[in-house]
Design an enzyme around this catalytic site. Structure first.
Site, short mmCIF file in Angstrom:
data_model
loop_
_atom_site.label_atom_id
_atom_site.label_comp_id
_atom_site.label_asym_id
_atom_site.label_seq_id
_atom_site.Cartn_x
_atom_site.Cartn_y
_atom_site.Cartn_z
N ARG A 8 37.29 33.33 50.94
CA ARG A 8 36.44 33.51 49.76
C ARG A 8 35.62 32.55 49.47
O ARG A 8 34.41 32.90 48.89
CB ARG A 8 37.47 33.90 48.40
CG ARG A 8 38.38 32.69 48.20
CD ARG A 8 39.26 32.92 47.10
NE ARG A 8 40.29 32.09 46.93
CZ ARG A 8 40.67 31.30 45.78
NH1 ARG A 8 40.30 31.74 44.75
NH2 ARG A 8 41.68 30.47 46.07
N SER A 35 37.26 32.99 40.91
CA SER A 35 38.32 33.22 41.92
C SER A 35 37.45 33.77 43.20
O SER A 35 38.07 33.44 44.12
CB SER A 35 39.35 34.33 41.34
OG SER A 35 40.20 33.39 40.25
N GLU A 56 35.87 47.68 36.42
CA GLU A 56 35.67 47.66 38.06
C GLU A 56 34.79 48.96 38.37
O GLU A 56 33.74 48.93 39.32
CB GLU A 56 36.69 47.59 38.80
CG GLU A 56 37.57 46.15 38.72
CD GLU A 56 38.25 46.31 37.62
OE1 GLU A 56 38.58 47.18 36.98
OE2 GLU A 56 38.84 45.05 37.32
N PHE A 81 41.46 46.00 43.03
CA PHE A 81 40.73 46.77 41.88
C PHE A 81 39.67 47.31 42.42
O PHE A 81 39.11 48.10 41.87
CB PHE A 81 40.64 45.62 40.61
CG PHE A 81 41.72 44.96 40.32
CD1 PHE A 81 43.00 45.57 40.06
CD2 PHE A 81 41.80 43.67 40.29
CE1 PHE A 81 44.24 44.99 39.43
CE2 PHE A 81 43.19 42.94 39.80
CZ PHE A 81 44.27 43.76 39.58
N HIS A 107 41.37 38.12 47.60
CA HIS A 107 42.58 38.14 47.22
C HIS A 107 43.35 39.30 47.78
O HIS A 107 44.03 40.01 47.26
CB HIS A 107 42.97 38.02 45.60
CG HIS A 107 42.58 36.81 45.01
ND1 HIS A 107 41.25 36.11 45.05
CD2 HIS A 107 43.30 35.81 44.39
CE1 HIS A 107 41.27 35.04 44.55
NE2 HIS A 107 42.46 34.73 44.22
N ASP A 115 51.29 35.92 42.06
CA ASP A 115 51.04 37.19 41.14
C ASP A 115 51.85 38.36 41.58
O ASP A 115 51.71 39.34 40.63
CB ASP A 115 49.43 37.42 41.39
CG ASP A 115 48.54 36.64 40.33
OD1 ASP A 115 49.21 35.62 39.33
OD2 ASP A 115 47.27 36.50 40.39
N ARG A 165 42.71 34.72 49.74
CA ARG A 165 42.71 33.78 48.82
C ARG A 165 42.93 32.30 49.25
O ARG A 165 42.32 31.18 48.96
CB ARG A 165 43.90 33.96 47.63
CG ARG A 165 44.27 32.85 46.91
CD ARG A 165 45.25 33.17 45.90
NE ARG A 165 45.63 32.07 44.82
CZ ARG A 165 46.87 31.67 44.90
NH1 ARG A 165 47.79 31.93 45.45
NH2 ARG A 165 46.85 30.49 43.69
#
Lengths: 314, 282
Positions: A8, A35, A56, A81, A107, A115, A165
């Site tokens: 990322r 993020s 989204e 998402f 992610h 998470d 991530r």
């Protein structure tokens, strides 16, 4: 000393560089720009960055309109998402009219870590691979990510880029070549072939070392381009080695393992072992511990390789 | 394209004639296809005729002109109405209308921007057109273009949550080059919108979302034109026209009947419908 960079972060850097080169590139995010690293682009080009809030589906619709208006939108949020919540708008509004939208989803996979299951996309490649017109890329390191982002910005049509991530090893040097739809051969071997992508490529390469010490030589292919898929290279190495192992940070349903299985079943039916999430959700935990629990390790790949090789017709 | 554009500036009578001609073509094409959505196509005839007859800057000879105004048919099932008006304006031959829904036709059951000249967005899955239109409007700002964007939604369609996500975003980004029109015909597939899922109070909802709201008679070109003109003068906020209409308008046995949302008339019904429409505004 191996350098570690999250894919990322590489995306954020390359998007920033592309922003300077091409004024038609715009970026969207759904309240996760810090993020997904679109924040770098946002700071440099605020007039070309659009935070759509936690919406989204709307982000994908706006991205479609921006592309229809002649721009090159990169839309980012977490993979679960982006690909999950917005799947049907992506299908009908972006992919069907083949609009020039680039979905860069971060992610992805178990390595989201603490998470937990709600945020760990383990099915996103399966969802997007089933959609016509969509290119699906799962780059293995920072170098390949930057090349994949550049390819997405340059080549027309909808792209899905799967990003991670955690900081992961940089595997490739500055002379590494990437092409959509091509599988790079990273290591040659006689006894079996390992096809891996994303953060599983590094353990796959380590597995090849483990196996070599045992007298099994494994070819290692980079399956970063899940769609289009380089069937020719896979079939060549399957025929040459007689067994195949796939490794992905994704469900074994519908992802790289399925893509390989489909090609092999039709073109070169050899023993196959798929390393990945075995049709389950993830859970909370430290990324390394999670990957270990679910067998996404060099030893896990090596074990699958021994099993596949043992099933070869003598 | 100049700011004056290449629209035709049709008179009110000409717009009414365009709408009525479109109604006749809607009946003919849905009857020829044997399926389709006449009710919500007939309710939108004046809205589309006003847009393509006078409001929008479009040139049928240059359907890909980057400076053209854009239209997104969010209620994509009203494709027959859009095709009829596009054909009347010369985007493609009117004779092609009876190819609607046939295998190999450029006129798909729901709009396909890659197949049909003049269609600016592929739609059909409800609730998504406003976001597409918002993106097009935002693209004009980024690219320094002066085009305007229009989108037509159904009143059943506004139950989709994505409509309100896009409504929020369009106001947030102050898209004053964006106009939404709600075809308030009061009916959806399963019955009256008030019974299936009441969308009201729509005026208060859109206003609360930061939009300038106009309540208009969706069958009166003058009423529509006045609102479009006021929207054009509006700065820093998008506009929405709440257009009161009659589902199945112009065909007595289809008017206000939910069962004509998505079925084709038989030969006898087609003849009766066309006879009634021949008697309409010429």
């Amino acid at each position: 000393m191996t350098e570690y960079i999250a894919t990322r972060d590489a995306y954020g850097q390359e998007l920033l560089a592309l922003g300077a080169e091409n004024p038609r590139i715009v970026a969207l995010d759904a309240d996760l720009s810090g993020s997904t690293k679109t924040s770098l682009f946002a700071r440099a080009y605020p007039e070309r960055f659009f935070n759509m809030g936690i919406a989204e589906q709307d982000m994908m619709g706006f991205a479609a309109g921006l592309a229809a208006g002649g721009l090159i939108p990169f839309a980012s949020t977490f993979a679960v998402f982006a690909a999950g919540r917005a799947l049907e708008p992506i299908r009908n509004t972006i992919a069907y009219p083949r609009l020039n939208v680039k979905i860069a989803a971060s992610h992805a996979g178990l390595s989201v870590g603490e998470d937990g299951a709600s945020h760990q996309a383990l099915e996103d490649v399966a969802w997007l691979r089933a959609v016509p017109h969509m290119t699906v890329l799962v780059p293995a390191d920072a170098v390949e990510t930057r090349l994949a982002v550049r390819a997405a910005a340059t080549e027309p049509g909808p792209f899905y880029l799967r990003l991670g991530r955690p900081a992961t090893p940089v595997l490739f040097g500055p002379d590494y070549r990437f092409a959509v739809g091509r599988m790079n051969v990273l290591r040659e071997g006689r006894d079996l072939t390992i096809v891996a992508n994303g953060l599983m490529l590094a353990p796959a390469l380590r597995a090849a070392e483990i196996l070599a010490a045992e007298g099994l030589t494994a070819a290692v292919l980079n399956g970063s381009s899940v769609k289009p898929f380089d069937a020719e290279t896979l079939l060549h190495w399957a025929a040459r080695t007689g067994a195949v192992v796939t490794a992905e940070e994704h469900s074994i349903v519908g992802g790289l393992g399925s893509a390989a299985a489909e090609i092999l079943a039709e073109g070169c039916p050899v023993p196959l072992a798929r390393v990945g999430i075995r049709d389950s959700f993830g859970e909370s935990g430290e990324p390394e511990a999670l990957l270990a629990k679910y067998g996404l390790t060099a030893e896990g790949v090596a074990a699958a390789a021994r099993s596949a090789a043992a099933r070869k017709l003598k | 394209m100049s700011d004056e554009g290449t629209n035709t500036y049709m008179s009110e009578a000409e717009i009414k004639a365009l709408a009525n001609g479109a109604r006749r073509d809607i009946i003919r094409m849905v009857a020829a296809a044997g399926s389709g959505h006449p009710g919500g196509s007939l309710s939108a005839a004046e809205i589309l005729a006003t847009l393509y007859g006078t409001e929008m800057r479009v040139d049928p000879a240059r359907p890909d002109d980057p400076e053209r105004d854009r239209f997104v048919l969010s209620k994509g099932h009203a494709a027959p109405a859009l095709y009829a008006v596009l054909a009347a304006r010369g985007f493609f031959p009117r004779a092609e209308l009876t190819e609607l829904r046939r295998l190999g036709s450029r006129l798909q059951g729901h709009p396909d921007m890659r197949k049909t000249p003049g269609v600016d967005a592929s739609t059909g899955s409800l609730g998504q057109g406003l976001a597409i239109a918002g993106g097009l409007a935002l693209a004009a700002r980024v690219a320094g273009r002066s085009y305007r964007v229009y989108t037509l939604l159904g009143d059943g369609e506004v139950a989709e949550g994505m409509v309100w996500e896009a409504a929020m975003a369009a106001a947030h980004y102050r898209l004053d080059n964006l106009v939404a029109i709600i075809d308030l015909n009061g009916l959806q597939i399963d019955g009256p919108t008030a019974v299936v899922m009441n969308p009201e109070p729509l005026e208060a909802k859109w206003a609360a979302f930061g939009w300038r709201v106009f309540s208009v008679d969706g069958h009166d070109p003058a009423s529509l034109q006045a609102a479009f003109a006021a929207a054009r003068q509006t700065r820093d906020q998008p506009s929405v026209l709440l257009a009161r209409t009659v589902k199945g308008k112009g065909v007595s046995f289809m008017e206000n009947r939910a069962e004509w949302h998505g079925k084709a008339p038989n030969a006898e019904q087609t003849a009766r419908a066309l006879a009634e429409l021949e008697g309409g505004a010429a």
